[in-house]
Design a protein around this motif. Structure first.
Motif, short mmCIF file in Angstrom:
data_model
loop_
_atom_site.label_atom_id
_atom_site.label_comp_id
_atom_site.label_asym_id
_atom_site.label_seq_id
_atom_site.Cartn_x
_atom_site.Cartn_y
_atom_site.Cartn_z
N GLN A 94 0.85 -1.19 0.00
CA GLN A 94 0.00 0.00 0.00
C GLN A 94 0.88 1.24 0.00
OE1 GLN A 94 -2.83 -0.12 3.20
NE2 GLN A 94 -3.54 -2.18 2.69
N GLY A 95 0.30 2.34 -0.42
CA GLY A 95 1.05 3.59 -0.45
C GLY A 95 0.55 4.50 -1.55
N SER A 96 0.91 5.76 -1.47
CA SER A 96 0.44 6.77 -2.42
C SER A 96 1.02 6.56 -3.82
CB SER A 96 0.79 8.17 -1.92
OG SER A 96 2.20 8.29 -1.75
N ASN A 97 2.13 5.83 -3.93
CA ASN A 97 2.77 5.63 -5.23
C ASN A 97 2.29 4.38 -5.96
OD1 ASN A 97 4.43 7.92 -4.92
ND2 ASN A 97 5.95 6.74 -3.76
N LEU A 98 1.38 3.65 -5.37
CA LEU A 98 0.89 2.43 -5.97
C LEU A 98 -0.01 2.73 -7.17
CD1 LEU A 98 0.94 -0.67 -5.65
CD2 LEU A 98 -1.19 -0.45 -4.36
N GLU A 99 0.38 2.25 -8.34
CA GLU A 99 -0.40 2.45 -9.56
C GLU A 99 -1.34 1.27 -9.79
OE1 GLU A 99 -0.40 5.05 -11.53
OE2 GLU A 99 1.19 6.17 -10.50
N PRO A 100 -2.51 1.50 -10.40
CA PRO A 100 -3.42 0.39 -10.69
C PRO A 100 -2.78 -0.64 -11.62
CG PRO A 100 -4.54 2.51 -10.93
CD PRO A 100 -3.09 2.81 -10.76
N LEU A 101 -3.12 -1.87 -11.42
CA LEU A 101 -2.66 -2.96 -12.28
C LEU A 101 -3.82 -3.40 -13.16
CD1 LEU A 101 -0.51 -6.01 -11.26
CD2 LEU A 101 -2.59 -6.34 -12.60
N ASP A 102 -3.58 -3.50 -14.47
CA ASP A 102 -4.64 -3.87 -15.41
C ASP A 102 -4.47 -5.30 -15.91
OD1 ASP A 102 -5.97 -1.41 -15.38
OD2 ASP A 102 -4.59 -0.56 -16.85
N ILE A 103 -5.56 -6.05 -15.90
CA ILE A 103 -5.62 -7.34 -16.56
C ILE A 103 -6.61 -7.19 -17.71
CG2 ILE A 103 -6.17 -9.79 -16.35
CD1 ILE A 103 -5.67 -9.53 -13.35
N TYR A 104 -6.14 -7.40 -18.93
CA TYR A 104 -6.97 -7.22 -20.13
C TYR A 104 -7.16 -8.55 -20.82
CZ TYR A 104 -8.51 -5.48 -24.67
OH TYR A 104 -9.22 -5.25 -25.81
N LEU A 105 -8.42 -8.96 -20.99
CA LEU A 105 -8.75 -10.22 -21.66
C LEU A 105 -9.51 -9.90 -22.93
CD1 LEU A 105 -9.94 -12.33 -18.58
CD2 LEU A 105 -7.61 -12.02 -19.45
N GLY A 106 -8.89 -10.18 -24.08
CA GLY A 106 -9.49 -9.85 -25.36
C GLY A 106 -10.36 -10.97 -25.92
N THR A 107 -10.72 -10.83 -27.18
CA THR A 107 -11.66 -11.71 -27.84
C THR A 107 -11.19 -13.16 -27.84
OG1 THR A 107 -12.31 -9.90 -29.30
CG2 THR A 107 -12.89 -12.13 -30.00
#
Length: 220
Positions: A137-150
């Protein structure tokens, strides 16, 4: 030598492990390495139709062309992993902070990361789970994306260690058979934007501008 580039020629077989420090490792088309391919800070390139036992990379990136087979696990700590169509990954895929981009590939086991984005597309099949480790945790934590395509199919679960890990799952024409835990889910029926991004990257030669006869070029 550990600081030199190591090359396995097309259709050759190399029976041992390959280890470099700063040198790149290139396994050309149709070649086979019966040992583990490992580099500390060099990049690893596995060309079309080649086969290796396993892959370990600390700081370098790993590129798998179409039709590659990896018999055991792929471990990439800080670099990124890119896998093209018709490849087969028989072991776990693990990164710490590097992104994972996989297209049209069969994964027999799981994908695990802590801070790397995951982009799967073109009917990629994952037999087990996608696991996001504790991100802190912390202010510098960026979101992590999981992308599932077609056409992407995840047979197992998709989970984060904690609901505060800031993980977002985007689903565009994909299916998840298992549970989704501690993750924000965003479903979409629109175009597969990631495909367009990849085509643009492949077409512009890695960000380099197109050659022009009106420009005077210097060495390198």
């Amino acid at each position: 030598p550990p600081d030199d580039e190591f090359v396995v020629e097309p259709d050759d077989t190399y029976n041992g492990d390959i280890t470099t420090n700063t040198g790149d490792i290139i396994v050309h088309a149709g070649a086979r390495v019966k040992g583990v391919v490992e580099s500390t800070s060099g990049d690893i390139y596995i060309e079309e139709g080649a086969r290796v036992k396993g892959i370990i990379s600390l700081n370098g990136d790993v590129f798998l062309e179409a039709g590659v087979t990896v018999d055991q696990s792929i471990s990439v700590t800080f670099g990124s992993l890119r896998v093209k169509d018709n490849s087969t990954l028989n072991g776990d895929v693990e990164t710490e902070s590097g992104d994972i981009r996989i297209s049209g590939t069969y994964l027999k086991k799981s994908i695990t990361t802590r801070h790397g984005n995951i982009i799967l597309k073109n009917n990629t099949y994952v037999k087990e789970d996608i696991v996001i480790l504790d991100r802190g945790q912390g202010s510098n934590l960026e979101p992590l994306d999981i992308y599932l395509g077609t056409g992407v199919y995840i047979k197992g679960d998709i989970s984060a260690d904690d609901e505060d890990d800031m993980v977002v799952l985007e689903i565009f024409g994909a299916e998840v058979d298992g549970d989704v835990d501690n993750i924000e889910v965003v479903s979409g029926d629109g175009d597969d934007d990631e495909d367009d991004d990849d085509e643009e990257e492949d077409g512009d030669c890695g960000g380099r501008s197109e050659w022009s006869k009106s420009v005077q070029y210097q060495t390198n």
